[in-house]
Scaffold this motif. Sequence first.
Motif, PDB file in Angstrom:
ATOM      1  N   VAL A   1      -5.281  -0.092   3.581  1.00 12.32           N
ATOM      2  CA  VAL A   1      -4.169   0.028   2.374  1.00 12.32           C
ATOM      3  C   VAL A   1      -3.321  -1.361   2.773  1.00 12.32           C
ATOM      4  O   VAL A   1      -2.847  -1.445   4.011  1.00 12.32           O
ATOM      5  N   ILE A   2      -3.044  -2.269   1.842  1.00 10.37           N
ATOM      6  CA  ILE A   2      -2.048  -3.399   1.918  1.00 10.37           C
ATOM      7  C   ILE A   2      -1.113  -3.114   0.882  1.00 10.37           C
ATOM      8  O   ILE A   2      -1.390  -2.994  -0.161  1.00 10.37           O
ATOM      9  N   ALA A   3       0.139  -3.127   1.328  1.00 10.19           N
ATOM     10  CA  ALA A   3       1.262  -3.046   0.303  1.00 10.19           C
ATOM     11  C   ALA A   3       1.929  -4.471   0.327  1.00 10.19           C
ATOM     12  O   ALA A   3       2.618  -4.753   1.363  1.00 10.19           O
ATOM     13  N   PHE A   4       1.920  -5.177  -0.778  1.00 12.94           N
ATOM     14  CA  PHE A   4       2.645  -6.628  -0.923  1.00 12.94           C
ATOM     15  C   PHE A   4       3.833  -6.221  -1.891  1.00 12.94           C
ATOM     16  O   PHE A   4       3.837  -5.447  -2.564  1.00 12.94           O
ATOM     17  N   HIS A   5       4.944  -6.770  -1.342  1.00 10.98           N
ATOM     18  CA  HIS A   5       6.181  -6.485  -2.073  1.00 10.98           C
ATOM     19  C   HIS A   5       6.166  -7.753  -3.070  1.00 10.98           C
ATOM     20  O   HIS A   5       6.120  -8.940  -2.672  1.00 10.98           O
ATOM     21  N   TYR A   6       6.773  -7.470  -4.173  1.00 12.00           N
ATOM     22  CA  TYR A   6       7.160  -8.380  -5.215  1.00 12.00           C
ATOM     23  C   TYR A   6       8.429  -8.186  -6.013  1.00 12.00           C
ATOM     24  O   TYR A   6       8.603  -6.905  -6.534  1.00 12.00           O
ATOM     25  N   PRO A   7       9.382  -9.219  -5.893  1.00 13.86           N
ATOM     26  CA  PRO A   7      10.714  -8.693  -6.146  1.00 13.86           C
ATOM     27  C   PRO A   7      11.047  -8.522  -7.582  1.00 13.86           C
ATOM     28  O   PRO A   7      12.011  -8.108  -7.798  1.00 13.86           O
TER      29      PRO A   7
ATOM     30  N   LEU B   1       5.885  -2.747  -5.429  1.00 11.22           N
ATOM     31  CA  LEU B   1       4.920  -2.884  -4.206  1.00 11.22           C
ATOM     32  C   LEU B   1       3.460  -2.770  -4.853  1.00 11.22           C
ATOM     33  O   LEU B   1       3.361  -1.855  -5.994  1.00 11.22           O
ATOM     34  N   ILE B   2       2.834  -3.718  -4.559  1.00 11.79           N
ATOM     35  CA  ILE B   2       1.243  -3.665  -5.112  1.00 11.79           C
ATOM     36  C   ILE B   2       0.447  -3.276  -3.972  1.00 11.79           C
ATOM     37  O   ILE B   2       0.470  -3.597  -3.041  1.00 11.79           O
ATOM     38  N   ILE B   3      -0.184  -2.112  -4.187  1.00  7.91           N
ATOM     39  CA  ILE B   3      -0.884  -1.300  -3.283  1.00  7.91           C
ATOM     40  C   ILE B   3      -2.305  -1.719  -3.628  1.00  7.91           C
ATOM     41  O   ILE B   3      -2.745  -1.454  -4.532  1.00  7.91           O
ATOM     42  N   VAL B   4      -3.168  -2.131  -2.442  1.00  5.62           N
ATOM     43  CA  VAL B   4      -4.474  -2.488  -2.689  1.00  5.62           C
ATOM     44  C   VAL B   4      -5.471  -2.315  -1.582  1.00  5.62           C
ATOM     45  O   VAL B   4      -4.995  -2.039  -0.433  1.00  5.62           O
ATOM     46  N   CYS B   5      -6.448  -2.011  -1.921  1.00  9.50           N
ATOM     47  CA  CYS B   5      -7.599  -1.856  -0.743  1.00  9.50           C
ATOM     48  C   CYS B   5      -8.889  -3.019  -0.940  1.00  9.50           C
ATOM     49  O   CYS B   5      -9.363  -3.052  -2.222  1.00  9.50           O
TER      50      CYS B   5
END
Length: 122
Positions: free
Chosen positions: A28-34, A92-96
């Motif tokens: 899991v990677i969580a990217f933050h976008y404001p 948060l954009i959660i991706v695999c």
Amino acid sequence: FKFTVTGEATTGPQIVKILNASDQPHFVIAFHYPEEITIEQVMEFLMFDPSSGATPSAETLDETLLTIPMYAPTQSVGTTQWVELDAEPGQLIIVCFVPDPVAEGIPHAFEGMVSLLPVAES
């Protein structure tokens, strides 16, 4: 492939439980976008191929605004891990991106393993 999220993310440090209840490994990677965004914008961003010569749409995400507040390394089927998330307001954009061995190595995110999670002010 999908993420099931229970609870809410708020600003600041917190511990997140990640359970792999599927039949393949995941990370899991969580990217933050404001800013507020849609799943369609995220998928367009992920699928865009700059080598195609195409111009991204005006609605595409600004990659300079992305940060990574959480990463959970690859975990086996049926395992649980606890990771720290230090969240800021936004989404948060959660991706695999683990490749799917039964779909010619297509990353799980391209098969829909992407989710948005709003981060509320605490």
